[in-house]
Design a protein around this motif. Structure first.
Motif, PDB file in Angstrom:
ATOM      1  N   CYS A  95       0.588  -1.382  -0.101  1.00  0.00           N
ATOM      2  CA  CYS A  95      -0.222   0.326  -0.089  1.00  0.00           C
ATOM      3  C   CYS A  95       1.102   1.192   0.103  1.00  0.00           C
ATOM      4  O   CYS A  95       0.382   2.388  -0.801  1.00  0.00           O
ATOM      5  CB  CYS A  95      -0.966  -0.027   1.267  1.00  0.00           C
ATOM      6  N   LEU A  96       2.140   0.996   1.200  1.00  0.00           N
ATOM      7  CA  LEU A  96       3.148   2.352   0.678  1.00  0.00           C
ATOM      8  C   LEU A  96       3.694   2.480  -0.451  1.00  0.00           C
ATOM      9  O   LEU A  96       4.029   3.248  -1.139  1.00  0.00           O
ATOM     10  CB  LEU A  96       3.485   2.076   2.295  1.00  0.00           C
ATOM     11  N   GLY A  97       3.860   1.620  -1.219  1.00  0.00           N
ATOM     12  CA  GLY A  97       4.554   1.803  -2.289  1.00  0.00           C
ATOM     13  C   GLY A  97       3.550   2.549  -3.704  1.00  0.00           C
ATOM     14  O   GLY A  97       3.950   3.371  -4.104  1.00  0.00           O
ATOM     15  N   ARG A  98       2.494   1.856  -3.511  1.00  0.00           N
ATOM     16  CA  ARG A  98       0.944   2.070  -3.993  1.00  0.00           C
ATOM     17  C   ARG A  98       1.491   4.370  -4.229  1.00  0.00           C
ATOM     18  O   ARG A  98       1.090   5.142  -4.870  1.00  0.00           O
ATOM     19  CB  ARG A  98       0.053   1.814  -4.157  1.00  0.00           C
ATOM     20  N   ILE A  99       0.921   4.289  -2.918  1.00  0.00           N
ATOM     21  CA  ILE A  99       1.132   5.595  -1.980  1.00  0.00           C
ATOM     22  C   ILE A  99       2.175   6.851  -3.331  1.00  0.00           C
ATOM     23  O   ILE A  99       2.021   7.527  -3.943  1.00  0.00           O
ATOM     24  CB  ILE A  99       0.796   6.231  -0.858  1.00  0.00           C
ATOM     25  N   LEU A 100       3.354   5.283  -2.918  1.00  0.00           N
ATOM     26  CA  LEU A 100       4.869   6.883  -3.433  1.00  0.00           C
ATOM     27  C   LEU A 100       4.349   6.550  -4.876  1.00  0.00           C
ATOM     28  O   LEU A 100       5.048   7.791  -5.539  1.00  0.00           O
ATOM     29  CB  LEU A 100       5.678   6.389  -2.822  1.00  0.00           C
ATOM     30  N   TRP A 101       3.804   5.451  -5.625  1.00  0.00           N
ATOM     31  CA  TRP A 101       3.987   5.997  -7.246  1.00  0.00           C
ATOM     32  C   TRP A 101       3.410   6.511  -7.879  1.00  0.00           C
ATOM     33  O   TRP A 101       2.892   8.095  -8.408  1.00  0.00           O
ATOM     34  CB  TRP A 101       3.927   4.072  -8.073  1.00  0.00           C
ATOM     35  N   GLN A 102       1.685   6.492  -6.936  1.00  0.00           N
ATOM     36  CA  GLN A 102       0.133   7.858  -7.577  1.00  0.00           C
ATOM     37  C   GLN A 102       1.312   9.352  -7.188  1.00  0.00           C
ATOM     38  O   GLN A 102       0.355   9.885  -7.402  1.00  0.00           O
ATOM     39  CB  GLN A 102      -0.516   7.279  -6.664  1.00  0.00           C
ATOM     40  N   LYS A 103       1.859   9.585  -5.932  1.00  0.00           N
ATOM     41  CA  LYS A 103       2.002  11.307  -5.896  1.00  0.00           C
ATOM     42  C   LYS A 103       3.097  11.065  -6.999  1.00  0.00           C
ATOM     43  O   LYS A 103       2.571  12.166  -7.845  1.00  0.00           O
ATOM     44  CB  LYS A 103       3.069  10.578  -4.143  1.00  0.00           C
ATOM     45  N   ARG A 104       4.113  10.470  -7.126  1.00  0.00           N
ATOM     46  CA  ARG A 104       4.471  11.095  -8.097  1.00  0.00           C
ATOM     47  C   ARG A 104       4.043  11.063  -9.991  1.00  0.00           C
ATOM     48  O   ARG A 104       4.965  11.817 -10.660  1.00  0.00           O
ATOM     49  CB  ARG A 104       5.973   9.744  -8.548  1.00  0.00           C
ATOM     50  N   GLN A 105       3.212  10.061  -9.728  1.00  0.00           N
ATOM     51  CA  GLN A 105       2.546  10.295 -11.202  1.00  0.00           C
ATOM     52  C   GLN A 105       1.874  11.650 -10.966  1.00  0.00           C
ATOM     53  O   GLN A 105       1.030  12.119 -11.900  1.00  0.00           O
ATOM     54  CB  GLN A 105       1.465   8.992 -11.365  1.00  0.00           C
ATOM     55  N   GLU A 106       0.935  11.685 -10.187  1.00  0.00           N
ATOM     56  CA  GLU A 106      -0.236  12.826  -9.901  1.00  0.00           C
ATOM     57  C   GLU A 106       0.344  14.290  -9.923  1.00  0.00           C
ATOM     58  O   GLU A 106       0.124  15.311 -10.106  1.00  0.00           O
ATOM     59  CB  GLU A 106      -1.199  12.946  -8.730  1.00  0.00           C
ATOM     60  N   GLY A 107       1.715  14.312  -9.778  1.00  0.00           N
ATOM     61  CA  GLY A 107       2.447  15.268  -8.865  1.00  0.00           C
ATOM     62  C   GLY A 107       2.374  16.153  -7.380  1.00  0.00           C
ATOM     63  O   GLY A 107       1.607  15.586  -7.254  1.00  0.00           O
ATOM     64  N   PHE A 108       3.805  15.832  -6.800  1.00  0.00           N
ATOM     65  CA  PHE A 108       3.774  16.154  -5.773  1.00  0.00           C
ATOM     66  C   PHE A 108       3.056  18.236  -5.347  1.00  0.00           C
ATOM     67  O   PHE A 108       2.370  17.949  -3.846  1.00  0.00           O
ATOM     68  CB  PHE A 108       5.340  16.670  -5.342  1.00  0.00           C
ATOM     69  N   ASP A 109       3.038  18.784  -6.011  1.00  0.00           N
ATOM     70  CA  ASP A 109       2.048  19.709  -5.638  1.00  0.00           C
ATOM     71  C   ASP A 109       0.375  19.223  -5.603  1.00  0.00           C
ATOM     72  O   ASP A 109      -0.809  20.321  -5.768  1.00  0.00           O
ATOM     73  CB  ASP A 109       2.294  20.861  -6.801  1.00  0.00           C
ATOM     74  N   SER A 110       0.153  18.008  -5.859  1.00  0.00           N
ATOM     75  CA  SER A 110      -1.587  18.501  -6.781  1.00  0.00           C
ATOM     76  C   SER A 110      -2.296  18.258  -5.488  1.00  0.00           C
ATOM     77  O   SER A 110      -1.509  17.635  -4.112  1.00  0.00           O
ATOM     78  CB  SER A 110      -1.742  16.327  -7.499  1.00  0.00           C
ATOM     79  N   SER A 111      -3.078  18.296  -5.569  1.00  0.00           N
ATOM     80  CA  SER A 111      -4.239  17.673  -4.044  1.00  0.00           C
ATOM     81  C   SER A 111      -3.976  16.203  -3.850  1.00  0.00           C
ATOM     82  O   SER A 111      -4.427  16.303  -2.775  1.00  0.00           O
ATOM     83  CB  SER A 111      -5.708  18.281  -5.069  1.00  0.00           C
ATOM     84  N   TRP A 112      -4.720  15.095  -4.487  1.00  0.00           N
ATOM     85  CA  TRP A 112      -3.736  14.053  -4.086  1.00  0.00           C
ATOM     86  C   TRP A 112      -3.063  13.881  -2.993  1.00  0.00           C
ATOM     87  O   TRP A 112      -2.615  13.730  -2.315  1.00  0.00           O
ATOM     88  CB  TRP A 112      -3.912  13.099  -5.426  1.00  0.00           C
ATOM     89  N   SER A 113      -2.039  14.528  -3.959  1.00  0.00           N
ATOM     90  CA  SER A 113      -0.450  14.449  -2.382  1.00  0.00           C
ATOM     91  C   SER A 113      -0.308  15.073  -2.148  1.00  0.00           C
ATOM     92  O   SER A 113       0.323  14.662  -0.483  1.00  0.00           O
ATOM     93  CB  SER A 113       1.048  14.589  -3.620  1.00  0.00           C
ATOM     94  N   LYS A 114      -1.357  16.228  -1.729  1.00  0.00           N
ATOM     95  CA  LYS A 114      -1.110  17.580  -0.879  1.00  0.00           C
ATOM     96  C   LYS A 114      -2.044  16.452   0.217  1.00  0.00           C
ATOM     97  O   LYS A 114      -1.936  16.901   1.793  1.00  0.00           O
ATOM     98  CB  LYS A 114      -1.378  18.553  -0.735  1.00  0.00           C
ATOM     99  N   GLU A 115      -3.709  15.839   0.466  1.00  0.00           N
ATOM    100  CA  GLU A 115      -3.934  15.280   0.705  1.00  0.00           C
ATOM    101  C   GLU A 115      -3.529  14.576   1.605  1.00  0.00           C
ATOM    102  O   GLU A 115      -3.471  13.889   3.321  1.00  0.00           O
ATOM    103  CB  GLU A 115      -5.568  14.656   0.481  1.00  0.00           C
ATOM    104  N   ILE A 116      -2.218  13.757   1.553  1.00  0.00           N
ATOM    105  CA  ILE A 116      -1.737  12.182   1.828  1.00  0.00           C
ATOM    106  C   ILE A 116      -0.807  13.340   2.507  1.00  0.00           C
ATOM    107  O   ILE A 116      -0.490  13.039   3.759  1.00  0.00           O
ATOM    108  CB  ILE A 116      -0.638  11.272   0.971  1.00  0.00           C
ATOM    109  N   ASP A 117      -0.061  14.451   2.822  1.00  0.00           N
ATOM    110  CA  ASP A 117       1.282  15.174   3.235  1.00  0.00           C
ATOM    111  C   ASP A 117       0.329  15.581   4.207  1.00  0.00           C
ATOM    112  O   ASP A 117       0.896  15.967   5.876  1.00  0.00           O
ATOM    113  CB  ASP A 117       1.700  15.887   2.670  1.00  0.00           C
TER     114      ASP A 117
END
Length: 485
Positions: free
Chosen positions: A105-127
């Motif tokens: 699950c952690l691996g999928r989170i990191l791969w998706q953060k990189r795909q979505e972009g670190f400044d995307s709303s998806w990544s910001k919600e995780i952070d």
């Protein structure tokens, strides 16, 4: 959403919410199935399809309902597929050929953060998830360190420094990632609350804790949105097992979430189950609690170590202990023992949990299904004269009443709009079947009485009228007794 001085950032209801309402419904940001469920559940929608699953020909580890699910997951699985193959090659044994659901699950989170972009709303919600790395207890630090090392290996990196391509620039960033994940993970469950993996949802994680929760998180599987599964449906949720003693609940909340609960249900008050009178002599109760705690610790120690046992996932009270107890009783000499034990479990849960709590609803549904399978006792059985469970037609009647009550609780626990979820729909079908069975049996009694009446008309005796009256009276009494039971 607002920030409280005592509860921190969270969600508050702005109006009264009716029992059985779905407060929120969404697909988690990320989830991963437990290792033993990878070949029985779809890795895209977490369903158990009626027909066979399609296996990924690359990693030969994950399975899908159909080509659509496989295509929808490909953007992430193409990275996961390679990681799974490399992990299997370096695994010391076959039992460790697949990493834990937490690592995946952690691996999928990191791969998706990189795909979505670190400044995307998806990544910001995780952070934005809460991290407690400055308050972690030694045992938690050790578990998190092990999880971090496994994650680095799974991603095919030689050291944590190579995590920079995933936006992790320091050891503190990695610790925050692991802490956010462990603190905010929910158990991914089947419609009957069996944990089948882990899931993460930043929005659902904003629900604050209560030891007497007004709502819980379930995955009921709605028939209306099969392509959007798994759907998390949730106000206040319990972060820990609400059936544990106060001291253990407080310890778990402090260790994992770094707060001391102040809600009323955290208080330790012992009451009579029947009359609710407060019990003052608590020595025997404390002895029972100690014995029960020892049993719980033993049960916990034999859980599947391949799962995320290191994670304090927000899940459901008594679930594992009850299922363990029932599985052990399957080997008992009496077919009635699981039913009697199931009834005791429900009575215990009904004294601890609110009407409609999913755990309580599932326990009652399981009791009703056990009663629906009629197994008459032999005359030589030591339980031949035991009043519960009943045998024969009365058992079907008891099963019907139990399942009607279970469906009422499932409609609350899994949502009225969902028709009680997949389990609620299954119970409805069982009720229809029982109604037919009871109808056939009742009609058979009616036909028997009618045959007796017809026979009495053919009796060529001086007292035939008296005989007919006696048969009629007997038939009416018998039929009334049958319907009543």
């Amino acid at each position: 959403m607002r920030v409280s001085a005592t509860s921190g950032r969270g969600l508050w209801a702005k109006k009264l919410i009716k029992a059985g309402s779905i407060i929120i419904s969404l697909r988690p940001h990320s989830f991963a199935l437990g290792s033993q469920y990878l070949d029985s559940h779809c890795s895209t929608c977490a369903a158990v399809p009626n027909s066979g699953l399609l296996r990924c020909t690359g990693c030969r580890t994950v399975w899908y309902c159909n080509a659509t699910c496989q295509t929808n997951d490909w953007l992430l699985h193409r990275l996961e597929c390679s990681a799974l193959r490399n992990w299997a090659k370096s695994a010391p044994s076959k039992n460790l050929s697949v990493p834990s659901d937490a690592v995946r699950c952690l691996g999928r989170i990191l791969w998706q953060k990189r795909q979505e972009g670190f400044d995307s709303s998806w990544s910001k919600e995780i952070d934005a998830l809460q991290s407690h790395r400055h308050y972690l207890q030694p045992r938690v630090v050790e578990n998190n360190t092990h999880l971090a090392h496994s994650l680095v290996r799974y991603l095919g990196l030689s050291s944590p420094r190579e995590l920079s391509k995933f936006g992790i620039l320091s050891a503190g960033d990695l610790t925050d990632l692991i802490s956010r994940f462990v603190t905010n993970t929910f158990a991914l469950t089947s419609p009957s609350l069996t944990p089948v993996g882990v899931s993460v949802s930043p929005l659902v994680a904003l629900f604050n804790h209560s030891c007497d929760p007004g709502a819980v998180i379930v995955f009921p599987r709605s028939s209306r949105k099969p392509t959007e599964e798994p759907q998390m449906q949730a106000n206040l949720t319990s972060y820990v097992d609400t059936t544990l003693p106060r001291s253990l609940r407080q310890a778990a909340l402090k260790e994992t979430y770094d707060f001391t609960c102040q809600c009323e249900s955290i208080c330790e008050i012992y009451q009579c189950v029947k009359c609710r009178a407060v019990v003052t002599a608590t020595e025997s109760i404390m002895d029972s609690l100690r014995v029960g705690q020892e049993a719980l610790e033993k049960a916990t120690s034999i859980q599947d170590t391949g799962q995320s046992s290191m994670l304090n996932t927000k899940t459901y009270p008594c679930d594992f202990g009850i299922r363990l107890h029932k599985s052990l009783l399957l080997f008992s000499f009496s077919a009635d023992m699981p039913i009697r034990t199931s009834a005791k479990h429900y009575m215990g849960l009904s004294a601890l949990l609110r009407d409609g709590h999913p755990v309580r609803a599932v326990a009652l549904a399981e009791l009703g299904k056990l009663l629906a399978v009629d197994e008459p006792r032999p005359a030589t059985s030591p339980l031949a004269n035991v009043s519960f469970p009943p045998s024969g037609p009365p058992r079907l009647k008891a099963a019907y009443k139990t399942l009607v009550h279970a469906r009422h609780e499932l409609m609350i626990g899994f949502g009225r709009d969902n028709d009680g979820g997949e389990l609620g729909r299954n119970i409805r079908e069982t009720l229809v079947s029982l109604e037919k069975e009871l109808g056939v049996w009742t009609q058979g009694i009616h036909n028997t009485v009618q045959d007796a009446l017809n026979s009495s008309r053919n009796l060529y005796l001086p007292n035939a009228g008296v005989c007919k009256q006696n048969v009629t009276a007997y038939g009416q009494v018998l039929f009334a007794a049958v319907v009543d039971r």
